[in-house]
Each structure stands twice: as structure tokens, then as C-alpha cells.
Design a protein around this motif. Structure first.
Motif, mmCIF file in Angstrom:
data_model
loop_
_atom_site.group_PDB
_atom_site.id
_atom_site.type_symbol
_atom_site.label_atom_id
_atom_site.label_comp_id
_atom_site.label_asym_id
_atom_site.label_seq_id
_atom_site.Cartn_x
_atom_site.Cartn_y
_atom_site.Cartn_z
ATOM 1 N N GLN A 106 94.437 22.742 54.244
ATOM 2 C CA GLN A 106 94.447 22.051 52.958
ATOM 3 C C GLN A 106 93.189 22.349 52.134
ATOM 4 O O GLN A 106 93.205 22.194 50.913
ATOM 5 C CB GLN A 106 94.569 20.528 53.141
ATOM 6 C CG GLN A 106 95.972 20.076 53.504
ATOM 7 C CD GLN A 106 96.363 20.437 54.934
ATOM 8 O OE1 GLN A 106 95.608 20.185 55.864
ATOM 9 N NE2 GLN A 106 97.516 21.046 55.099
ATOM 10 N N ILE A 107 92.108 22.773 52.802
ATOM 11 C CA ILE A 107 90.847 22.983 52.079
ATOM 12 C C ILE A 107 90.315 24.407 52.190
ATOM 13 O O ILE A 107 89.273 24.719 51.617
ATOM 14 C CB ILE A 107 89.765 21.986 52.528
ATOM 15 C CG1 ILE A 107 89.432 22.151 54.008
ATOM 16 C CG2 ILE A 107 90.194 20.553 52.206
ATOM 17 C CD1 ILE A 107 88.215 21.373 54.461
ATOM 18 N N SER A 108 91.014 25.247 52.928
ATOM 19 C CA SER A 108 90.561 26.629 53.098
ATOM 20 C C SER A 108 91.759 27.495 53.466
ATOM 21 O O SER A 108 92.807 26.981 53.838
ATOM 22 C CB SER A 108 89.498 26.720 54.193
ATOM 23 O OG SER A 108 90.023 26.243 55.420
ATOM 24 N N LEU A 109 91.569 28.777 53.350
ATOM 25 C CA LEU A 109 92.601 29.697 53.807
ATOM 26 C C LEU A 109 92.115 30.244 55.147
ATOM 27 O O LEU A 109 91.148 31.006 55.196
ATOM 28 C CB LEU A 109 92.817 30.828 52.798
ATOM 29 C CG LEU A 109 94.155 31.545 52.952
ATOM 30 C CD1 LEU A 109 94.541 32.221 51.653
ATOM 31 C CD2 LEU A 109 94.143 32.529 54.078
ATOM 32 N N LEU A 110 92.735 29.773 56.212
ATOM 33 C CA LEU A 110 92.333 30.172 57.561
ATOM 34 C C LEU A 110 93.137 31.391 57.995
ATOM 35 O O LEU A 110 94.352 31.444 57.796
ATOM 36 C CB LEU A 110 92.546 29.017 58.536
ATOM 37 C CG LEU A 110 91.651 27.804 58.284
ATOM 38 C CD1 LEU A 110 92.093 26.628 59.139
ATOM 39 C CD2 LEU A 110 90.197 28.145 58.525
ATOM 40 N N VAL A 111 92.431 32.361 58.587
ATOM 41 C CA VAL A 111 93.046 33.612 59.015
ATOM 42 C C VAL A 111 92.632 33.911 60.451
ATOM 43 O O VAL A 111 91.626 33.404 60.936
ATOM 44 C CB VAL A 111 92.629 34.784 58.091
ATOM 45 C CG1 VAL A 111 93.105 34.550 56.660
ATOM 46 C CG2 VAL A 111 91.129 35.031 58.131
ATOM 47 N N GLU A 112 93.413 34.738 61.096
ATOM 48 C CA GLU A 112 93.033 35.191 62.432
ATOM 49 C C GLU A 112 91.842 36.140 62.300
ATOM 50 O O GLU A 112 91.679 36.809 61.273
ATOM 51 C CB GLU A 112 94.213 35.881 63.113
ATOM 52 C CG GLU A 112 95.399 34.955 63.354
ATOM 53 C CD GLU A 112 95.037 33.706 64.141
ATOM 54 O OE1 GLU A 112 94.292 33.807 65.136
ATOM 55 O OE2 GLU A 112 95.493 32.614 63.752
ATOM 56 N N PRO A 113 91.005 36.222 63.337
ATOM 57 C CA PRO A 113 89.804 37.064 63.243
ATOM 58 C C PRO A 113 90.100 38.560 63.458
ATOM 59 O O PRO A 113 89.576 39.189 64.379
ATOM 60 C CB PRO A 113 88.893 36.490 64.322
ATOM 61 C CG PRO A 113 89.826 35.915 65.336
ATOM 62 C CD PRO A 113 91.023 35.412 64.547
ATOM 63 N N THR A 114 90.949 39.095 62.604
ATOM 64 C CA THR A 114 91.272 40.524 62.633
ATOM 65 C C THR A 114 91.100 41.080 61.222
ATOM 66 O O THR A 114 91.288 40.352 60.237
ATOM 67 C CB THR A 114 92.727 40.772 63.078
ATOM 68 O OG1 THR A 114 93.619 40.241 62.080
ATOM 69 C CG2 THR A 114 93.017 40.146 64.436
ATOM 70 N N PRO A 115 90.763 42.361 61.099
ATOM 71 C CA PRO A 115 90.638 42.949 59.756
ATOM 72 C C PRO A 115 91.908 42.804 58.927
ATOM 73 O O PRO A 115 91.836 42.476 57.733
ATOM 74 C CB PRO A 115 90.309 44.418 60.036
ATOM 75 C CG PRO A 115 89.649 44.407 61.370
ATOM 76 C CD PRO A 115 90.354 43.314 62.148
ATOM 77 N N ASP A 116 93.069 43.011 59.534
ATOM 78 C CA ASP A 116 94.326 42.909 58.788
ATOM 79 C C ASP A 116 94.551 41.497 58.245
ATOM 80 O O ASP A 116 94.959 41.327 57.098
ATOM 81 C CB ASP A 116 95.524 43.307 59.665
ATOM 82 C CG ASP A 116 95.606 44.800 59.905
ATOM 83 O OD1 ASP A 116 95.051 45.571 59.096
ATOM 84 O OD2 ASP A 116 96.234 45.200 60.902
#
Length: 172
Positions: A106-116
Motif C-alpha cells: 500500500q505504501i511502496s512497490l515491493l519487488v523480488e531481489p532480482t534485476p528483472d
């Protein structure tokens, strides 16, 4: 920083006008990462400013379109996350305990720790600035409600009240 450079290199293919600014690091680190960014073809899109006084952080954050915390490991939340959340800028961060103790979708865009996946997150916010503004507004509100000085004081006073209640019950 390696993850950030690799992810940005991928994102910049679809967003060639984007620029990356990295603050901090020793002179040796700056030289090494500049060389890596050149090897990735980033050239003039990547800027390495080296260390800057902490008092100037707000000035730099205000100039950003997107803030990024690309950690690849860890448990402790970096203190700069609170400044990032209060900066009125969208935040892309890796979905790891180091971030998820404080951050959520809700407050950030969370991504997996990969370059892609980092590239996907950066690209999503570069392509949809309104989504970024919505995340930034929600983050700023969360800071005011949970992480501000006023929120801290309220939590502390509530804690003291609970201790007093427990002590009162123990005496009775």
C-alpha cells in the motif's frame, strides 16, 4: 548497488530518458560502480555523487522521481526508509524482511531481489506516475500516523499506561 545497476540497465531500455543517481560510497566504490555502469551501457544515464552530508538528504530526495532501496539480504530496516517514506516520492524496495517489517504494497512497490523484477518495478512507476504519486501519498500518511514524533509519543504514553495498569492490578 549491483542489483540496482543491473535492474536500472534493463528498465532504461524501455525508458531511455531515465537517469539513475546514487549517493554515498567511498571513492573506490564510486569508481568501481561507474565502471560497472559503463560496462552495462548506462554511460551518461548513471550518476555517482559519492558521500553527501546527511543534512542535505531531503534536498536530493526532493529531486527524485522514484526512490529505490535494492537490498538483497538483511533483517534490520535501514533508517533511511523512514526518510524515503516521508519524502513524498514513490519507493521501490525489495520484498525482504529488511523492508517488509515497515513496508507493504500500500505504501511502496515491493519487488523480488532480482534485476528483472527490479526493472519491472522501476518500469511500472516510470510508465504510471499517478500510481507512484498514490503510493507516495499513502506512505506520507503512514509516516504521520505511525512513525512521526507525535505517533512515537502516543505509543510511549500508551505503553506507560499499560504498565501502570499492570502494576495496579498486581497491587490489588
Amino acid at each position: 548497488i549491483d542489483l540496482l545497476l543491473e535492474g536500472f540497465a534493463l528498465a532504461s531500455q524501455a525508458h531511455p530518458a531515465a537517469h539513475l543517481v546514487v549517493i554515498g560510497g567511498s571513492e573506490r566504490d564510486v569508481a568501481a560502480y561507474q565502471a560497472k555502469s559503463n560496462a552495462l551501457g548506462l554511460g551518461p544515464q548513471a550518476h555517482f555523487l559519492g558521500p553527501r552530508p546527511p543534512a542535505h538528504l531531503g534536498h536530493y530526495l526532493a529531486q527524485a522521481d522514484i526512490l529505490v532501496s535494492p537490498r538483497i539480504q538483511g533483517e534490520n530496516t535501514p533508517m533511511k526508509i523512514y526518510s524515503y517514506l516521508d519524502a513524498d516520492r514513490p519507493l521501490v524496495a525489495t520484498r525482504l524482511p529488511t523492508h517488509t517489517q515497515v513496508l507493504d504494497d500500500q505504501i511502496s512497490l515491493l519487488v523480488e531481489p532480482t534485476p528483472d523484477d527490479l526493472a519491472r518495478g522501476l518500469g511500472a512507476l516510470l510508465a504510471d506516475p499517478e500510481r507512484g504519486r498514490a503510493l507516495a501519498r499513502a506512505a506520507k500518511q503512514r509516516v504521520a500516523e505511525q512513525y512521526s514524533l507525535a505517533a512515537y509519543r502516543k505509543k510511549l504514553l500508551d505503553f506507560y499506561a499499560q504498565v501502570e495498569d499492570c502494576l495496579g492490578e498486581a497491587e490489588a
